[in-house]
Scaffold this motif. Structure first.
Motif, mmCIF file in Angstrom:
data_model
loop_
_atom_site.group_PDB
_atom_site.id
_atom_site.type_symbol
_atom_site.label_atom_id
_atom_site.label_comp_id
_atom_site.label_asym_id
_atom_site.label_seq_id
_atom_site.Cartn_x
_atom_site.Cartn_y
_atom_site.Cartn_z
ATOM 1 N N MET A 1 60.156 30.757 30.652
ATOM 2 C CA MET A 1 60.223 32.053 31.308
ATOM 3 C C MET A 1 59.052 32.197 32.278
ATOM 4 N N ASN A 2 59.330 32.676 33.470
ATOM 5 C CA ASN A 2 58.294 32.828 34.480
ATOM 6 C C ASN A 2 57.370 33.991 34.126
ATOM 7 N N PRO A 3 56.063 33.735 33.923
ATOM 8 C CA PRO A 3 55.153 34.820 33.537
ATOM 9 C C PRO A 3 54.777 35.731 34.695
ATOM 10 N N TYR A 4 55.009 35.296 35.931
ATOM 11 C CA TYR A 4 54.591 36.058 37.101
ATOM 12 C C TYR A 4 55.801 36.494 37.925
ATOM 13 N N LYS A 5 55.957 37.802 38.009
ATOM 14 C CA LYS A 5 57.025 38.359 38.840
ATOM 15 C C LYS A 5 56.462 39.177 40.003
ATOM 16 N N ARG A 6 55.260 39.735 39.810
ATOM 17 C CA ARG A 6 54.633 40.573 40.842
ATOM 18 C C ARG A 6 53.164 40.196 40.964
ATOM 19 N N LEU A 7 52.793 39.728 42.148
ATOM 20 C CA LEU A 7 51.412 39.329 42.415
ATOM 21 C C LEU A 7 50.791 40.302 43.409
ATOM 22 N N LEU A 8 49.565 40.731 43.132
ATOM 23 C CA LEU A 8 48.834 41.616 44.032
ATOM 24 C C LEU A 8 47.616 40.873 44.554
ATOM 25 N N LEU A 9 47.520 40.744 45.875
ATOM 26 C CA LEU A 9 46.393 40.066 46.509
ATOM 27 C C LEU A 9 45.540 41.071 47.275
ATOM 28 N N ILE A 10 44.249 41.099 46.965
ATOM 29 C CA ILE A 10 43.292 41.870 47.758
ATOM 30 C C ILE A 10 42.724 40.909 48.798
ATOM 31 N N ASP A 104 50.440 50.911 40.001
ATOM 32 C CA ASP A 104 51.669 51.337 40.685
ATOM 33 C C ASP A 104 52.648 50.175 40.855
ATOM 34 N N MET A 105 52.120 49.014 41.154
ATOM 35 C CA MET A 105 52.963 47.847 41.387
ATOM 36 C C MET A 105 53.401 47.191 40.089
ATOM 37 N N LYS A 106 52.722 47.523 38.997
ATOM 38 C CA LYS A 106 52.931 46.851 37.710
ATOM 39 C C LYS A 106 52.722 45.339 37.885
ATOM 40 N N ALA A 107 51.599 45.015 38.507
ATOM 41 C CA ALA A 107 51.301 43.619 38.827
ATOM 42 C C ALA A 107 51.088 42.799 37.557
ATOM 43 N N ASP A 108 51.555 41.569 37.594
ATOM 44 C CA ASP A 108 51.329 40.636 36.490
ATOM 45 C C ASP A 108 50.015 39.885 36.675
ATOM 46 N N LEU A 109 49.541 39.818 37.920
ATOM 47 C CA LEU A 109 48.305 39.113 38.216
ATOM 48 C C LEU A 109 47.671 39.716 39.462
ATOM 49 N N LEU A 110 46.381 40.019 39.366
ATOM 50 C CA LEU A 110 45.609 40.521 40.496
ATOM 51 C C LEU A 110 44.740 39.377 41.012
ATOM 52 N N ILE A 111 44.845 39.076 42.297
ATOM 53 C CA ILE A 111 44.147 37.937 42.887
ATOM 54 C C ILE A 111 43.180 38.449 43.950
ATOM 55 N N LYS A 112 41.962 37.946 43.903
ATOM 56 C CA LYS A 112 40.926 38.424 44.817
ATOM 57 C C LYS A 112 39.907 37.315 45.047
ATOM 58 N N ASP A 113 39.334 37.270 46.247
ATOM 59 C CA ASP A 113 38.237 36.337 46.490
ATOM 60 C C ASP A 113 37.017 36.769 45.696
ATOM 61 N N ARG A 114 36.333 35.803 45.125
ATOM 62 C CA ARG A 114 35.087 36.099 44.419
ATOM 63 C C ARG A 114 33.996 36.350 45.448
ATOM 64 N N GLU A 115 33.276 37.446 45.290
ATOM 65 C CA GLU A 115 32.225 37.810 46.239
ATOM 66 C C GLU A 115 30.859 37.627 45.590
ATOM 67 N N TYR A 116 30.016 36.870 46.248
ATOM 68 C CA TYR A 116 28.662 36.674 45.721
ATOM 69 C C TYR A 116 27.780 37.846 46.123
ATOM 70 N N GLU A 117 27.064 38.388 45.146
ATOM 71 C CA GLU A 117 26.103 39.460 45.399
ATOM 72 C C GLU A 117 24.727 38.997 44.928
ATOM 73 N N PRO A 118 23.694 39.089 45.765
ATOM 74 C CA PRO A 118 22.336 38.697 45.346
ATOM 75 C C PRO A 118 21.889 39.485 44.119
ATOM 76 N N ALA A 119 20.989 38.883 43.349
ATOM 77 C CA ALA A 119 20.531 39.499 42.099
ATOM 78 C C ALA A 119 19.933 40.878 42.328
ATOM 79 N N LEU A 120 19.151 41.040 43.401
ATOM 80 C CA LEU A 120 18.525 42.331 43.662
ATOM 81 C C LEU A 120 19.577 43.404 43.900
ATOM 82 N N ARG A 121 20.601 43.073 44.660
ATOM 83 C CA ARG A 121 21.658 44.047 44.928
ATOM 84 C C ARG A 121 22.435 44.358 43.650
ATOM 85 N N ARG A 122 22.651 43.332 42.802
ATOM 86 C CA ARG A 122 23.371 43.564 41.548
ATOM 87 C C ARG A 122 22.600 44.508 40.639
ATOM 88 N N ALA A 123 21.253 44.470 40.734
ATOM 89 C CA ALA A 123 20.426 45.352 39.909
ATOM 90 C C ALA A 123 20.536 46.799 40.359
#
Length: 298
Positions: A1-10, A104-123
């Motif tokens: 059975m296909n686990p993915y029917k609706r994919l959401l890409l940011i 709203d989309m009832k997405a089975d998987l949300l896909i997004k590019d990983r964004e690097y944030e410097p440690a100072l900004r993360r703090a």
């Protein structure tokens, strides 16, 4: 059975074929899933000093430019037989917008590019990737690289250090998600457990206590037995079952790099207090693991 029917890409707002877009297109093609692509924009702080008329013009220009680009991508993907739609959205609260779209989309998987944030900004500011990891109930695929459009090697990072029904349930969900992903991509599935000295024992010791060879063998033996049972249940061969000593994030990062894993599948939990600042294992892995991550919320 296909686990993915609706994919959401940011989509990457820079309007180019990013690793996440490459991965989303490949998954949509292999699974025949519906793909919805979204570009999210907001007014940069440097432009917020402009009057409302100029702000509106900047917003409309951004939306028009990005919608045109998305429409062009849809035409290309439709020609390949992919069921795709796209929209450019403007929001000052991107995390809430992402969660709304996924629900709203009832997405089975949300896909997004990983964004690097410097440690100072993360703090100072919690990164969007961390926010979505903590709040999104949908499986989240944060893509760092897409050397292979469809991954060839997937590893499920699990916790076999304790005999606890709740942890067992989380492990099973992680492996199920990893197996579904691997099957969809026709990839090899591995299991990985990192183990350290039992914190509960060391915490109550009267003084420094060495982690003896017998203790190591006992801890690794229990974990190996549990892993073997899971491997048999999910059809993961023994040579794809890995038990390595060391801190979880370090072990996962090193293993993923040395074994050229395309995707690491991990569970994620929301933490408060100090761990909210430091980040969970999955959150820390975003900046240490070279592979893309598939995060599963228990």
């Amino acid at each position: 059975m296909n686990p993915y029917k609706r994919l959401l890409l940011i989509c990457d707002p820079a309007m180019h074929l990013s690793p996440a877009m490459t991965r989303a297109q490949a998954l949509a093609g292999s699974s025949s899933a519906v793909l919805h692509m979204v570009a999210l924009g907001s007014l940069p702080p440097s432009l917020r000093i402009l009057d409302e008329t100029l702000q509106d013009r900047a917003r409309l220009d951004w939306l028009e430019k990005h919608q045109t680009w998305l429409d062009d991508q849809c035409q290309l993907l439709s020609a390949r037989g992919i069921d795709v739609s796209a929209q450019a959205l403007w929001s000052d609260e991107p995390m809430k917008e992402v969660l709304r779209l996924a629900e709203d989309m009832k997405a089975d998987l949300l896909i997004k590019d990983r964004e690097y944030e410097p440690a100072l900004r993360r703090a100072l500011i919690t990164p969007l990737d961390w926010q979505v990891l903590r709040e999104c109930a949908v499986p989240l695929h944060l893509v760092s690289v897409a050397e292979h459009a469809l991954p060839r090697k997937v590893v499920a990072a699990i916790d076999l250090s304790q005999s606890d029904p709740q942890i067992d349930a989380v492990n099973e969900r992680i492996i199920e998600a990893a197996q579904n992903f691997a099957v969809q991509c026709d990839a090899d599935l591995h299991l990985l457990q990192a183990y350290e000295a039992p914190s509960s024992f060391l915490a109550y010791a009267a003084g420094p206590v060495a982690w003896t060879k017998e203790m190591q063998e006992e801890a690794s033996g229990r974990a190996q037995t549990r892993m073997a049972r899971l491997g048999e249940r999910f059809g993961v061969p023994q040579h794809y079952q890995h038990l390595l000593k060391g801190p979880a994030t370090k072990v996962i990062a090193q293993f993923a790099a040395e074994q050229h894993m395309d995707v690491v599948v991990m569970g994620t939990l929301y933490h408060s207090g100090l761990t909210k600042v430091l980040g969970s294992t999955t959150e820390q892995a975003l900046y240490q693991v070279p592979s893309s991550i598939l995060a599963i919320r228990p």
